[in-house]
Design a protein around this motif. Structure first.
Motif, mmCIF file in Angstrom:
data_model
loop_
_atom_site.group_PDB
_atom_site.id
_atom_site.type_symbol
_atom_site.label_atom_id
_atom_site.label_comp_id
_atom_site.label_asym_id
_atom_site.label_seq_id
_atom_site.Cartn_x
_atom_site.Cartn_y
_atom_site.Cartn_z
ATOM 1 N N ASN A 1 27.747 -38.059 13.775
ATOM 2 C CA ASN A 1 28.555 -36.841 13.859
ATOM 3 C C ASN A 1 28.717 -36.372 15.295
ATOM 4 O O ASN A 1 27.811 -36.516 16.113
ATOM 5 C CB ASN A 1 27.897 -35.714 13.046
ATOM 6 C CG ASN A 1 28.081 -35.914 11.560
ATOM 7 O OD1 ASN A 1 29.176 -35.807 11.034
ATOM 8 N ND2 ASN A 1 26.987 -36.245 10.877
ATOM 9 N N PHE A 2 29.863 -35.796 15.550
ATOM 10 C CA PHE A 2 30.104 -35.122 16.826
ATOM 11 C C PHE A 2 29.787 -33.651 16.587
ATOM 12 O O PHE A 2 30.493 -32.963 15.858
ATOM 13 C CB PHE A 2 31.570 -35.304 17.239
ATOM 14 C CG PHE A 2 31.842 -35.016 18.680
ATOM 15 C CD1 PHE A 2 31.999 -36.061 19.591
ATOM 16 C CD2 PHE A 2 31.957 -33.709 19.145
ATOM 17 C CE1 PHE A 2 32.254 -35.811 20.933
ATOM 18 C CE2 PHE A 2 32.209 -33.450 20.482
ATOM 19 C CZ PHE A 2 32.373 -34.502 21.375
ATOM 20 N N THR B 1 39.982 -27.546 13.131
ATOM 21 C CA THR B 1 40.137 -28.974 12.895
ATOM 22 C C THR B 1 38.882 -29.596 12.277
ATOM 23 O O THR B 1 37.766 -29.341 12.740
ATOM 24 C CB THR B 1 40.454 -29.675 14.224
ATOM 25 O OG1 THR B 1 41.545 -28.993 14.829
ATOM 26 C CG2 THR B 1 40.800 -31.132 13.997
ATOM 27 N N LYS B 2 39.080 -30.435 11.262
ATOM 28 C CA LYS B 2 37.953 -31.120 10.619
ATOM 29 C C LYS B 2 37.562 -32.363 11.420
ATOM 30 O O LYS B 2 38.324 -32.852 12.243
ATOM 31 C CB LYS B 2 38.344 -31.512 9.199
ATOM 32 C CG LYS B 2 38.640 -30.328 8.285
ATOM 33 C CD LYS B 2 39.185 -30.826 6.958
ATOM 34 C CE LYS B 2 39.732 -29.679 6.119
ATOM 35 N NZ LYS B 2 40.481 -30.168 4.953
ATOM 36 N N GLY B 3 36.374 -32.866 11.115
ATOM 37 C CA GLY B 3 35.886 -34.057 11.807
ATOM 38 C C GLY B 3 34.728 -33.748 12.735
ATOM 39 O O GLY B 3 34.208 -34.642 13.400
ATOM 40 N N TYR B 4 34.335 -32.469 12.763
ATOM 41 C CA TYR B 4 33.249 -32.056 13.656
ATOM 42 C C TYR B 4 32.195 -31.320 12.835
ATOM 43 O O TYR B 4 32.523 -30.659 11.843
ATOM 44 C CB TYR B 4 33.790 -31.137 14.755
ATOM 45 C CG TYR B 4 34.847 -31.833 15.584
ATOM 46 C CD1 TYR B 4 34.486 -32.686 16.623
ATOM 47 C CD2 TYR B 4 36.197 -31.688 15.294
ATOM 48 C CE1 TYR B 4 35.443 -33.361 17.352
ATOM 49 C CE2 TYR B 4 37.163 -32.355 16.020
ATOM 50 C CZ TYR B 4 36.782 -33.194 17.047
ATOM 51 O OH TYR B 4 37.735 -33.875 17.767
#
Lengths: 167, 171
Positions: free
Chosen positions: B45-46, B55-58
């Motif tokens: 994970n970042f 924003t998703k992805g973090y």
């Protein structure tokens, strides 16, 4: 008639080449612009020359370059600048605040179709942090809740492919 | 000065103190995780506070932000407490949180519990091992400002970016 037009373009192309190659900081390759001019794709206006001083010749700047040509070049330049200058920034919010990143978002609001395609291609090549720009421009987020970064990248690439924006 | 072959001129341009200090590049560039992820041993994970609806992805723990207080709480969740010294102590794991000239969190480094050196993930770039915290401090280039807080916990597990086997197990 075609021959006469070609001759005019070549003449203007030469002047454009001369203009660009004599100005530092202009990152567009003059030769590419010249070939565009030869093919008659640009809206190059009549070149006006004036003598600003007895020994100094001034050449008019092009009125407008073709959108695809200038947008892609500008995007590439900004993307490379951002990736280089923010590579070591640990806090992503600071990296996103970088002027080059914000400029790309601004370009995307003016020309969303072209910029989203360029962003998706860049994302596919580099897997860098272009998700925020895509989200800002499209106002969409195809990543599932709880996705990690790589999963979110793949979701965006699939989103682009399904809409024909990434081939 | 460390005579490691894993030195990189470009890094030394961005962090000038590295050119005169001991450090070693230990990984290729990898944008998928960052310094906080490395410090907590999560390479999937970042770790980035984005705020609600962003924003998703973090990943960032709920109810915390990216202030210094927020970062301290992140490490408290992992068993760390405030420490009064970055000096090496056997059996103790330490992290050092940097802040920039505006007092905003900019980086965290983790101490190698065996060697006493520090491990850092430089943004989206390389992992490095560096002899001292000072090598990444400063305000000239890409440096991270100054170390504001050091935290420590009893040794729990050795998880470093250059231990490929342990990373593969995490994945």
């Amino acid at each position: 008639m075609q021959r006469a037009n070609r001759s005019i373009h070549e003449s203007e192309g030469f002047r454009a080449h001369d203009f660009l190659t004599n100005r530092a900081g202009w990152k567009v390759k003059a030769s590419k612009l010249t070939s565009n001019l030869k093919e008659g794709r640009t809206g190059w206006k009549k070149v006006i020359t004036t003598l600003a001083a007895p020994t100094r010749l001034r050449v008019a700047v092009p009125e407008q370059l073709t959108l695809d040509f200038s947008l892609e070049a500008a995007f590439r330049s900004l993307a490379e600048q951002w990736e280089d200058e923010t590579e070591h920034i640990s806090n992503l919010k600071k990296a996103i605040a970088h002027p080059a990143y914000q400029q790309i978002i601004g370009m995307g609001k003016v020309a969303p179709d072209q910029v989203v395609s360029l962003l998706l291609r860049r994302l596919e090549e580099t897997h860098n942090h272009w998700l925020v720009a895509l989200h800002e421009i499209t106002k969409q987020d195809p990543a599932p809740d709880g996705a990690n970064f790589e999963e979110a990248v793949q979701a965006w690439l699939n989103w682009g492919r399904s809409r024909g924006r990434l081939t | 000065m460390d005579a490691s072959p894993n030195r990189e001129p470009r890094l030394e341009q961005k962090f000038p103190k590295l050119s005169g200090g001991g450090y070693s590049r230990e990984s290729p560039r990898d944008p998928r995780y960052n310094c906080v992820a490395l410090a907590v041993g999560d390479f999937n994970n970042f770790w980035q506070f984005m705020g609600p609806g962003k924003t998703k992805g973090y990943y960032w723990p709920p109810d915390l932000d990216d202030s210094l207080k927020g970062w301290i709480e992140v490490f408290r969740l992992h068993g760390y407490e405030i420490s009064d010294s970055p000096d090496f102590e056997s059996g103790i794991e330490k992290v050092a949180i940097y802040v920039d000239s505006d007092g905003e969190t900019s980086h965290v480094a983790k101490q190698d519990v065996v060697l006493g050196k520090w491990v850092s993930k430089l943004g989206k770039g390389h992992d490095i091992v560096h002899d001292t915290l000072e090598l990444l401090a400063g305000d000239e280039g890409d440096e991270y400002g100054r170390v504001e807080v050091v935290m420590q916990r009893k040794f729990q597990a050795r998880r470093f970016p250059y231990e490929q086997d342990s990373r593969a197990q995490d994945a």
